[in-house]
Design a protein around this motif. Structure first.
Motif, PDB file in Angstrom:
ATOM      1  N   ASP A 130      52.487  38.097  51.138  1.00 23.89           N
ATOM      2  CA  ASP A 130      53.914  37.558  51.563  1.00 23.89           C
ATOM      3  C   ASP A 130      54.854  38.464  51.388  1.00 23.89           C
ATOM      4  O   ASP A 130      55.359  38.854  50.099  1.00 23.89           O
TER       5      ASP A 130
ATOM      6  N   ARG B 153      59.122  39.468  52.303  1.00 29.11           N
ATOM      7  CA  ARG B 153      60.396  39.445  52.840  1.00 29.11           C
ATOM      8  C   ARG B 153      61.114  40.288  53.256  1.00 29.11           C
ATOM      9  O   ARG B 153      61.086  41.503  52.518  1.00 29.11           O
TER      10      ARG B 153
ATOM     11  N   LEU C   1      67.233  33.138  47.640  1.00 29.93           N
ATOM     12  CA  LEU C   1      66.006  31.939  48.283  1.00 29.93           C
ATOM     13  C   LEU C   1      66.096  30.702  47.275  1.00 29.93           C
ATOM     14  O   LEU C   1      65.898  29.717  47.881  1.00 29.93           O
TER      15      LEU C   1
ATOM     16  N   HIS D  62      64.093  27.523  48.811  1.00 33.31           N
ATOM     17  CA  HIS D  62      62.768  27.916  48.875  1.00 33.31           C
ATOM     18  C   HIS D  62      61.952  27.275  47.894  1.00 33.31           C
ATOM     19  O   HIS D  62      60.848  27.090  48.073  1.00 33.31           O
TER      20      HIS D  62
END
Length: 281
Positions: free
Chosen positions: A201, A203, A248, A253
């Motif tokens: 993952d 960003r 975030l 998030h």
């Protein structure tokens, strides 16, 4: 905020020169050099590279010759980072940017170094040895209690090591320091078993214009972050990491009750390129 807990893992405090994740990534290569009977290290990096300085310091401490291929033509005055590396005994060779992109070793390197006794360490310590070393970061006390681990990403080596060592259900998130570097996920997966490929993952929205780029917003955030936490950061990597974590969190998030660990990967060399007074630390 928002019912979450956050902590910073201060790897920047490990060593003044072999800072942060560099300490861990180099362990694998140093072990390899010893196992193969190598007496020198050759690596790659830029004028303000934390990796270059860390490699020079590690070599000096262990009695290994060190050399580096530096991105770009030889400057009239090397950066303070390169001057410090040279003072530690590192031999510096310069390469055109085109040649550097190909990771070509300038011919003159092998007139001074013996290939048979020199271990090549990729830029940023990228590779299986670097990722294996980075797994050691997870030996930190309390690691498994965190639901999320966030780290800045350059080559992806540290992120791969963190994923390999992560606890079941623990989410590891990388914050790319480069703009539109969508080959990064593949680079990370190349260092992972197939069972972990789906957990990569990264960003890409917090690069602030690209690698080693910054904006007034980022600098202001770094100064405010330092006022609030006493934790220094750099505009290349960790400043973007802390900004991303804050953004975030404010965007919802992380679910209430999340426990977030921010990895301070050390290395503030890039800040030395800023005008005096830009940062308050």
């Amino acid at each position: 905020p928002l019912g979450i807990e956050a902590a910073v893992l201060r790897l920047d405090r490990l060593h003044p020169l072999i800072s942060g994740n560099k300490w861990f990534k180099l362990q694998g290569y140093l072990a390899q050099a010893k196992a193969e009977g190598k007496s020198g290290l050759l690596t790659f990096g830029g004028a303000w590279s934390n990796h270059i300085l860390a490699t020079a310091a590690a070599g000096a401490a262990l009695g290994l010759r060190t050399a580096a291929v530096i991105r770009g033509e030889a400057p009239g005055m090397p950066s303070p980072t390169l001057l410090e590396a040279a003072a530690l005994g590192m031999r510096l060779f310069y390469s055109s940017r085109a040649g550097y992109r190909q990771k070509a070793v300038p011919p003159e390197v092998w007139t001074e170094l013996d290939p048979a006794s020199t271990l090549l360490v990729p830029e940023g310590g990228y590779g299986a040895a670097g990722a294996a070393g980075a797994e050691g970061i997870a030996a930190s006390d309390g690691w498994a209690r965190y639901t999320h681990v966030l780290a800045s990403v350059g080559t992806g080596t540290t992120l791969a090591g963190l994923l390999r060592a992560s606890a079941p259900g623990q989410q590891v998130i990388g914050i790319s320091a480069l703009k539109n570097n969508h080959s990064l996920e593949a680079a990370v997966r190349a260092l992972l078993p197939g069972t972990l490929h789906g957990r990569v993952d990264v960003r890409h929205e917090f690069h602030f214009g690209g690698y080693a780029r910054h904006s007034p917003e980022l600098i202001a955030f770094m100064n405010d972050w330092y006022r609030r936490t006493g934790v220094p950061s750099d505009f290349v990597y960790t400043g973007k990491l802390f900004f991303a974590a804050d953004a975030l969190a404010r965007a919802g998030h992380f679910a209430p009750g999340s426990r977030i660990l921010l990895l301070h990967s050390g290395g503030l060399q890039g800040n030395r390129s800023l005008p005096a007074g830009t940062l308050i630390f």
